[in-house]
Design a protein around this motif. Structure first.
Motif, PDB file in Angstrom:
ATOM      1  N   PHE A 203     -60.058 -19.917 -98.339  1.00  0.00           N
ATOM      2  CA  PHE A 203     -60.120 -18.605 -97.684  1.00  0.00           C
ATOM      3  C   PHE A 203     -59.115 -18.540 -96.534  1.00  0.00           C
TER       4      PHE A 203
ATOM      5  N   GLU B 276     -71.170  -6.243-100.213  1.00  0.00           N
ATOM      6  CA  GLU B 276     -72.377  -6.711-100.897  1.00  0.00           C
ATOM      7  C   GLU B 276     -73.158  -7.772-100.132  1.00  0.00           C
ATOM      8  N   GLN B 277     -72.654  -8.192 -98.980  1.00  0.00           N
ATOM      9  CA  GLN B 277     -73.336  -9.271 -98.251  1.00  0.00           C
ATOM     10  C   GLN B 277     -72.928  -9.237 -96.794  1.00  0.00           C
TER      11      GLN B 277
ATOM     12  N   LEU C 199     -68.399 -25.922 -99.341  1.00  0.00           N
ATOM     13  CA  LEU C 199     -68.019 -24.820 -98.457  1.00  0.00           C
ATOM     14  C   LEU C 199     -66.838 -25.157 -97.541  1.00  0.00           C
TER      15      LEU C 199
ATOM     16  N   PRO D  13     -71.723 -25.045 -93.991  1.00  0.00           N
ATOM     17  CA  PRO D  13     -73.152 -25.356 -94.115  1.00  0.00           C
ATOM     18  C   PRO D  13     -73.616 -25.806 -95.498  1.00  0.00           C
TER      19      PRO D  13
ATOM     20  N   PHE E  91     -68.819 -13.458 -95.530  1.00  0.00           N
ATOM     21  CA  PHE E  91     -67.945 -13.575 -96.697  1.00  0.00           C
ATOM     22  C   PHE E  91     -68.491 -14.518 -97.758  1.00  0.00           C
ATOM     23  N   PHE E  92     -69.176 -15.562 -97.347  1.00  0.00           N
ATOM     24  CA  PHE E  92     -69.791 -16.450 -98.338  1.00  0.00           C
ATOM     25  C   PHE E  92     -71.320 -16.327 -98.275  1.00  0.00           C
ATOM     26  N   GLY E  93     -71.800 -15.135 -97.966  1.00  0.00           N
ATOM     27  CA  GLY E  93     -73.248 -14.913 -97.919  1.00  0.00           C
ATOM     28  C   GLY E  93     -73.819 -15.320 -96.567  1.00  0.00           C
ATOM     29  N   VAL E  94     -73.636 -16.597 -96.207  1.00  0.00           N
ATOM     30  CA  VAL E  94     -74.044 -17.104 -94.892  1.00  0.00           C
ATOM     31  C   VAL E  94     -72.790 -17.223 -94.017  1.00  0.00           C
TER      32      VAL E  94
ATOM     33  N   ASP F 253     -59.673  -5.046-100.464  1.00  0.00           N
ATOM     34  CA  ASP F 253     -60.150  -6.240-101.180  1.00  0.00           C
ATOM     35  C   ASP F 253     -61.260  -6.926-100.378  1.00  0.00           C
ATOM     36  N   LEU F 254     -61.045  -7.049 -99.083  1.00  0.00           N
ATOM     37  CA  LEU F 254     -62.058  -7.669 -98.222  1.00  0.00           C
ATOM     38  C   LEU F 254     -63.317  -6.811 -98.193  1.00  0.00           C
TER      39      LEU F 254
ATOM     40  N   ALA G 185     -64.446  -4.895-100.567  1.00  0.00           N
ATOM     41  CA  ALA G 185     -65.166  -5.058-101.837  1.00  0.00           C
ATOM     42  C   ALA G 185     -66.075  -6.287-101.786  1.00  0.00           C
ATOM     43  N   THR G 186     -65.619  -7.326-101.084  1.00  0.00           N
ATOM     44  CA  THR G 186     -66.432  -8.542-100.971  1.00  0.00           C
ATOM     45  C   THR G 186     -67.581  -8.349 -99.979  1.00  0.00           C
TER      46      THR G 186
END
Lengths: 217, 217
Positions: free
Chosen positions: A96, A167-168, A89, A85, A171-174, A160-161, A163-164
């Protein structure tokens, strides 16, 4: 209607991570499709695609193989909702995807390989055992006996995943193909194995539920 | 003017990957700064930042530590040119940063740790040896003797990066913090070691030159 050539095990079980990635994209975009079940020993049925691995999709005259190429094809065919999007990306998702194939699969494969063996179609057993034991360098039974030893490596990757995703929401916010790709890999593990995959990673567990809801899968 | 507290070795050598990440962002944004050299044994000089690790920046009244937090701070302070140039890219860069810290550093650390030891300030030698040998579980000399054994793991990681960068100029297509972060980590290796890092990865070598040109570093 799109036809998806989809790996099948015993009792019609669908477990290929790469086929699940394609199904996740189709579900997210709400593109209708039917599947053609393919066992490991049915590879000759893929000859029309010029190679011998699933997933393959047939869309009228178009034939596309490889989950990443299929994702790009489907994004072009039906742009909304987008799996890439924004600027950069598509490339970030490709990175990824590479990470999941390398880090996640490498960690999980030894843990679940004997579980997969138990679920493949009986006619595929000899092929699966021979090819996987060659890759592992030990028998499936020897690897199954090392289950407890193999778990920490999986947990390291999952943390590790975690930790990402802690916070959201995605994985990339959206939501992007990064989520769909990882979803496919986890479907591989959860369809064949009883491993309590997310017991130490609550944020990843929440993401996993969120993804099922978003995709209706 | 921004002051950067920057790790220093013997002969004023600056080699911290995390400090290089900050310097890469400052260079990319053409933000002027001066540095305050900090040896491992100078950690008390960072007390004002509420923690004891470099990089730290002081920008008038603002004090920011941690290379990721500094990157976000600098992006807010001076948005152009952007290091997170679109939707989802800050999150994608954060994931890439985690990957570099885990996969790249874990592979490279055993290979270059003895090289770093040779370059730290003489007053830091005991601290560096003790802390690193504890982390490694062997002496620095024993690790240096395994150089040939440690190389393949680094080459595996580099070949994953090569597969990504071979198809585009920057890791996410356009230059983002992902490139600046990895640049910092490679600066760490190349400033302390003679290892021919990119001899088998021509696309990564080309990216490395491209980054130096873009940053004027």
């Amino acid at each position: 209607m799109i036809e998806l050539y989809d790996l099948v095990g015993a009792n019609d079980l669908r477990f290929s991570p790469f086929c699940w990635r394609t199904k996740a994209v189709l579900a997210y975009k709400k593109i209708p499709y039917t599947t053609v079940p393919i066992r490991f020993s049915d590879k000759d049925k893929l000859a029309f695609s010029g190679q011998d691995r699933v997933p393959v999709i047939k869309d009228a005259e178009a034939v596309v193989s490889d989950s990443w190429s299929i994702a790009k094809y489907l994004e072009d065919k039906q742009p909304e909702p987008k799996i890439f999007p924004g600027l950069g990306l598509r490339e970030a998702c490709r990175f990824f995807n590479l990470y999941v194939d390398r880090a996640v699969h490498a960690a999980c494969f030894p843990l679940v390989v004997a579980d997969i063996f138990a679920k493949v179609d009986p006619v595929d057993r000899t092929y699966f055992r021979t090819s996987r034991e060659e890759r592992l360098g030990v028998t499936l039974e020897a690897m199954a006996a090392k289950r407890a030893e193999n778990r920490p490596r999986v947990q390291t990757v999952l943390s590790d995943l975690e930790a990402t995703i802690a916070e959201q929401d995605y994985f990339f916010g959206v939501l992007t193909y990064a989520d769909l790709c990882l979803f496919g890999s986890f479907k591989w593990i959860t369809t064949v194995s009883e491993e309590p995959l997310f017991s130490s990673t609550p944020a990843l567990q929440a993401w996993w539920s969120r993804m099922h809801e978003r995709l209706g899968l």
